[in-house]
Scaffold this motif. Structure first.
Motif, PDB file in Angstrom:
ATOM      1  N   ALA A 199       1.099  -0.832  -0.122  1.00  0.00           N
ATOM      2  CA  ALA A 199      -0.012   0.196  -0.037  1.00  0.00           C
ATOM      3  C   ALA A 199       0.673   1.420   0.258  1.00  0.00           C
ATOM      4  N   MET A 200       2.392   1.538   0.895  1.00  0.00           N
ATOM      5  CA  MET A 200       2.983   2.748   1.177  1.00  0.00           C
ATOM      6  C   MET A 200       3.505   2.185  -0.210  1.00  0.00           C
ATOM      7  N   GLU A 201       3.664   1.118  -1.267  1.00  0.00           N
ATOM      8  CA  GLU A 201       4.310   2.196  -2.815  1.00  0.00           C
ATOM      9  C   GLU A 201       3.260   2.172  -3.655  1.00  0.00           C
ATOM     10  N   ILE A 219      16.430   5.196  -5.905  1.00  0.00           N
ATOM     11  CA  ILE A 219      17.478   4.049  -5.534  1.00  0.00           C
ATOM     12  C   ILE A 219      16.727   2.285  -5.685  1.00  0.00           C
ATOM     13  N   MET A 220      15.606   2.522  -6.026  1.00  0.00           N
ATOM     14  CA  MET A 220      15.222   1.079  -6.480  1.00  0.00           C
ATOM     15  C   MET A 220      15.586   0.830  -7.895  1.00  0.00           C
ATOM     16  N   TRP A 233      13.390   1.062   1.208  1.00  0.00           N
ATOM     17  CA  TRP A 233      12.710   2.417   2.279  1.00  0.00           C
ATOM     18  C   TRP A 233      13.400   2.246   3.347  1.00  0.00           C
ATOM     19  N   ASP A 234      14.406   1.618   3.377  1.00  0.00           N
ATOM     20  CA  ASP A 234      15.139   1.680   4.678  1.00  0.00           C
ATOM     21  C   ASP A 234      16.993   2.500   3.745  1.00  0.00           C
ATOM     22  N   ARG A 235      17.097   2.730   2.695  1.00  0.00           N
ATOM     23  CA  ARG A 235      18.375   3.386   1.826  1.00  0.00           C
ATOM     24  C   ARG A 235      17.833   4.747   2.661  1.00  0.00           C
ATOM     25  N   ALA A 244       9.671   9.723   1.936  1.00  0.00           N
ATOM     26  CA  ALA A 244      10.115   8.270   2.498  1.00  0.00           C
ATOM     27  C   ALA A 244       9.513   8.909   4.004  1.00  0.00           C
ATOM     28  N   VAL A 245      10.204   9.053   4.046  1.00  0.00           N
ATOM     29  CA  VAL A 245      10.303   9.907   6.178  1.00  0.00           C
ATOM     30  C   VAL A 245       8.753  10.359   6.317  1.00  0.00           C
ATOM     31  N   SER A 246       7.690  10.295   5.650  1.00  0.00           N
ATOM     32  CA  SER A 246       6.494  10.920   6.018  1.00  0.00           C
ATOM     33  C   SER A 246       5.615   9.906   5.437  1.00  0.00           C
TER      34      SER A 246
END
Ligand SMILES: [Zn+2]
Length: 326
Positions: A199-201, A219-220, A233-235, A244-246
């Motif tokens: 869902a986030m993606e 990055i992907m 996500w971590d990177r 990504a942060v939000s």
């Protein structure tokens, strides 16, 4: 060596069938991993293709452990979808390609691997693994929360797995916002609509199309991936990517709200947070969830323990191997 004795000391196989990867492990009776292998979950084809990769992964893990699959005491599988533990059939595994109809997974794997195969629900076996051998060991009641492609949950109450009528523990579909964002399940406002990686993606791709600034997709691509895995996500978080942060902030809030609501209902001793994203982001994010839960807990002076899963990436496979310990 007599057979009965051999089966007592033989290691077991465990396979965690995830939406992104297949993790196979050879596990001793004490829960120690002595061989492991991992494959990406096929994104095309159907159950046969997935089963083929599962066989390959377990054969490779067995080779690394210096054994063969047909000398294992049994092979446990943690699978998504509707699992019939009695027949070993799996249906409606929606994160897997072309897997709507019931497929005889246990029989198919057993034919290729030469050992008995049992299939359990992925989240239930992972929760049981943490309860028996991991972060849940000190407790009699716990909620396992698996933060990954979706958000799965498993419950242990008074030392026993609680399955309800078969579908208990769907914490990802606790409603955290009435009329909120559409969930992959089709309903609105579920925790998973905000915290599930799929869902986030989807949200990140929509926001990007609307001109939001993010390096997530760059990055992907740079890392040769075609979806936003936990490591991507971590990177992005480490680069302070604003989107990504939000999105992760929203995920943390949704997790904390849903978990705290479950705790208000059940008053369990502990919550164990695992799953691909949970394990990857680790204790700093568990701490954020722990803190954020505070504002929703009815008994805020008596919070449950909130622990990071201790079996890490192998939790699902180790838990699956325990299907031969009951
Ligand atoms: Zn839902």
């Amino acid at each position: 060596m007599p057979n009965a004795r051999r089966s007592k000391i033989s290691p077991r196989g465990g396979i965690d069938l995830g939406g992104t990867k297949i993790q196979a492990a050879i596990v001793t009776a004490d829960g120690e991993v002595i061989g492991d292998a991992r494959r990406p979950t096929p994104t095309n084809g159907g159950p046969e293709d997935v089963a083929h990769e599962m066989v390959e992964a377990l054969v490779e893990a067995a080779e690394k452990a210096g054994t063969q699959t047909d000398s294992l005491a049994g092979i446990g599988v943690g699978s998504p979808g509707n699992v019939d533990a009695a027949t070993g059939e799996v249906a409606q595994a929606r994160n897997l390609p072309g897997w709507e109809q019931a497929f005889p997974l246990a029989a198919r794997l057993s034919d290729s691997l030469g050992a008995e195969v049992r299939v359990g629900n992925d989240v239930d076996v992972a929760t049981n693994g943490e309860f028996r051998l991991g972060a849940g060991k000190p407790y009699r009641s716990l909620l396992g929360v698996f933060w990954g492609t979706g958000v799965g949950g498993g419950l242990i109450l008074e030392g026993r797995r609680w399955l309800g009528r078969g579908a208990a523990g769907e914490i990802g579909h606790m409603v955290v916002r009435q009329g909120g964002r559409r969930c992959p399940c089709g309903r609105r406002g579920c925790m998973e609509a905000y915290a599930g990686r799929a869902a986030m993606e989807a949200k990140a791709r929509r926001d990007l199309a609307h001109g939001e600034k993010t390096e997530l997709l760059e990055i992907m691509k740079k890392h040769g991936k075609d979806r936003l895995t936990s490591s991507i996500w971590d990177r992005a978080l480490r680069h302070d990517d604003p989107l990504a942060v939000s999105l992760i902030d929203e995920a943390v809030k949704a997790l904390a709200t849903g978990i705290a609501s479950a705790v208000n209902l059940l008053d369990i001793e502990a919550v164990v947070i695992g799953g691909g994203l949970g394990v990857r982001l680790g204790e700093p994010y568990v701490e954020r969830i722990r803190k954020r839960m505070g504002r929703h807990l009815f008994l805020d002076g008596q919070p449950p323990a909130v622990e990071l899963a201790a079996l890490g990436d192998f939790g699902g496979a180790i838990g699956a191997s325990l299907l031969f310990d009951e």
